[in-house]
Write an enzyme that holds these catalytic residues in place. Structure first.
Site, mmCIF file in Angstrom:
data_model
loop_
_atom_site.group_PDB
_atom_site.id
_atom_site.type_symbol
_atom_site.label_atom_id
_atom_site.label_comp_id
_atom_site.label_asym_id
_atom_site.label_seq_id
_atom_site.Cartn_x
_atom_site.Cartn_y
_atom_site.Cartn_z
ATOM 1 N N ARG A 162 1.239 -1.283 0.004
ATOM 2 C CA ARG A 162 -0.146 -0.329 0.188
ATOM 3 C C ARG A 162 0.694 1.159 -0.005
ATOM 4 N NH1 ARG A 162 -5.242 1.383 4.300
ATOM 5 N NH2 ARG A 162 -3.322 1.039 5.817
ATOM 6 N N ASP A 446 -4.063 2.929 13.560
ATOM 7 C CA ASP A 446 -2.702 3.673 12.792
ATOM 8 C C ASP A 446 -3.408 5.092 12.875
ATOM 9 O OD1 ASP A 446 -5.438 3.971 11.135
ATOM 10 O OD2 ASP A 446 -4.143 2.129 9.446
#
Length: 540
Positions: A162, A446
């Site tokens: 990602r 996150d």
């Protein structure tokens, strides 16, 4: 060559990654696509202004033919046919990378975005670690002398990297004096160094694409892929991408996004925190009707979240793409078996709902949860690799249902306000120290957690929300008081030097963006500038 690295990356193997050839490839990506990226970021502002004026979103009239047309995405390669359990984690941490690759998951989302603090060292290290993982040579010895190595007795997950979203810069790379696009740096270096190795392994260069807000941004990615494959002599259609539908505007363009990427598309993913963060950002001017309850109260079973996930599954399977479920962020506690079992129960219920809805797989944040997710999907899939055959013709979702937050159960409380401020500061402080995957209260968090947390505070303040547990109205004075109390609590939880170096600037940043009359689109943009200055001090 007019690409410039502003300072060396002080990590092992940096010279093997930042080669003249690799940088020349990144330079070409920037020259060809950075201008369009900038135009698309401007288009986001125009869209936001339209929502501020109208107070609504709708499916696009000018792409109706795409939604009503007969088309399918390209058939998935063998390495992506079975995605029943995916583990996520930062690519920059070799120990976490090895643990993910040894976890028994079907896919590892190797994150250079929300689970990574984007220091220059972390971004370069991520590419080196992913290259070594592809070569099968990745290993690590901890400071205590413990050795970590890839297992040969189990099948390793397919790696899906990602890169950063379109909005993020890479300050350490300049092209003609212009700051490079983080997404193009991440993708360019990864593709250049791993594409052929991955193909030789029977897999390929596969990506998760974050934070997109429109199908035109997907079109840009498709053009990047087309050029990159041609430039390096990789067959067209080799790259496969799964798009995170984590913005409210993208939820109205799922089919269009798949269509733009149809020769490179693999699927869509349904998240939660980033999606809610985007909801608040887009509808921040629309008053109390659009106020999101305490984030702990907003589950995927809330009506507007169900509308989003049901539409995603229907859209994916209609077009031959995979639907991947959201994150189970629990960290199982070895010291507290009772708490661990409670976490397993919650994860099992969440994954059972997703599997029943037709999702082809789902995410976990910790190796200890892989077996829970796998067991649930094994029970539904049996010998099948996926549920593409499970169509959802009965699903019908309106534009209004996607934004019907008023029907969501839940409360707005002082405890929710405290939690949001605590988590915003705690996460941002650790992020500033160079770590983007942070365990807070037995959850692996996150950047999305910090974004939704601070956005809720701003929204409650903007709307003068009355807290249900205390009766107080959210005012700047209340936010400042609660923030001060939570920062003092954090002071008692960390070393004094750590507190001064990271928690003090984190608290100031959170205060600034929560109390500012103007909404900050991404916490990570001002935090990145702060990170850069802290990083320079650390290097010096």
């Amino acid at each position: 060559m007019t690409i410039e690295i502003t300072r060396p990356a002080r990590v092992e193997g940096a010279d093997e990654i930042l080669t003249p050839e690799a940088l020349a490839f990144v330079e070409q990506l920037h020259r060809r696509f950075a201008g369009r990226r900038n135009d698309l970021l401007d288009a986001r502002k125009v869209k936001r202004a339209e929502v501020a004026r109208t107070g609504r979103l709708d499916f696009l009239e000018d792409t109706r033919a795409v939604r009503e047309g007969e088309w399918q995405v390209a058939e998935a390669p063998a390495a992506l046919q079975d995605r029943r359990v995916e583990i996520t984690g930062p690519a920059a941490d070799p120990k976490m990378a090895i643990n993910a690759l040894n976890s028994g998951a079907k896919v590892w989302l190797a994150d250079l975005e929300d689970a990574t603090s984007p220091t220059w060292e972390n971004q370069v290290a991520s590419i080196r670690i992913l290259r070594d993982a592809a070569l099968g040579t990745l290993s690590y010895v901890s400071p205590a002398g413990k050795q970590y190595a890839l297992r040969d007795d189990i099948a390793r997950p397919t790696v899906v990297a990602r890169p950063r979203g379109w909005h993020l810069p890479e300050n350490h790379v300049l092209v003609d004096g212009e700051i490079a696009v983080g997404a193009l740096v991440d993708f360019g270096l990864h593709f250049f160094h791993t594409a052929n190795i991955l193909l030789a392994n029977g897999a390929g260069p596969y990506y998760y694409l974050p934070k997109m807000e429109s199908h035109l941004e997907a079109r840009l990615w498709n053009d990047v892929f087309t050029y990159a494959q041609e430039a390096l002599g990789i067959p067209y259609g080799t790259i496969r991408a799964t798009v995170l539908i984590e913005t409210i505007t993208a939820a109205y363009e799922m089919e269009e996004i798949l269509y733009e990427l149809r020769d490179h598309a693999s699927g869509l993913n349904a998240g939660r925190w980033d999606y809610l963060f985007s909801f608040i950002k887009v509808f921040r001017d629309q008053g109390e009707e659009f106020t999101v309850p305490d984030r702990a109260d907003v589950s995927m079973t809330a009506p507007f979240m169900r509308a989003y996930t049901e539409l995603l599954v229907k859209t994916c399977h209609k077009r031959g793409a995979f639907a991947v479920g959201g994150m189970a962020a629990f960290i199982p506690s070895k010291k507290d078996p009772e708490a661990a079992e409670a976490a397993f129960t919650k994860v099992r219920a969440d994954k059972t709902r997703e599997a029943g809805d037709g999702f082809d797989g789902s995410w976990v944040a910790h190796p200890g949860l892989v077996h829970v997710c796998r067991e649930v999907f094994d029970g539904v899939l049996g010998d099948k690799p996926n549920q593409l055959d499970k169509q959802r013709p009965e699903v019908s979702v309106t534009a209004e249902q996607l934004i019907d937050v008023a029907s969501a159960p839940g409360h707005v409380t002082e405890q929710g306000l405290r939690t949001n401020l605590y988590v915003s500061v705690a996460y941002t402080a650790v992020w500033l120290s160079g770590n983007g995957a942070v365990g807070i209260h037995n959850l692996m968090e996150d950047a999305a957690t910090a974004e939704i947390s601070r956005s809720q505070v701003w929204q409650q303040l903007r709307n003068g929300v009355k807290l249900e547990d205390t009766g107080e109205v959210v005012t700047p004075e209340l936010v400042s008081r609660v923030l001060s109390e939570e920062v003092e609590r954090l002071r008692g939880e960390v070393h004094a030097d750590t507190f001064e170096r990271y928690y003090v600037p984190a608290a100031q940043l959170v205060s600034d963006i929560c109390l500012n009359d103007e909404y900050t689109d991404f916490l990570t943009l001002p935090a990145y500038e702060l990170l850069d200055s802290i990083e320079l001090d650390r290097v010096a």
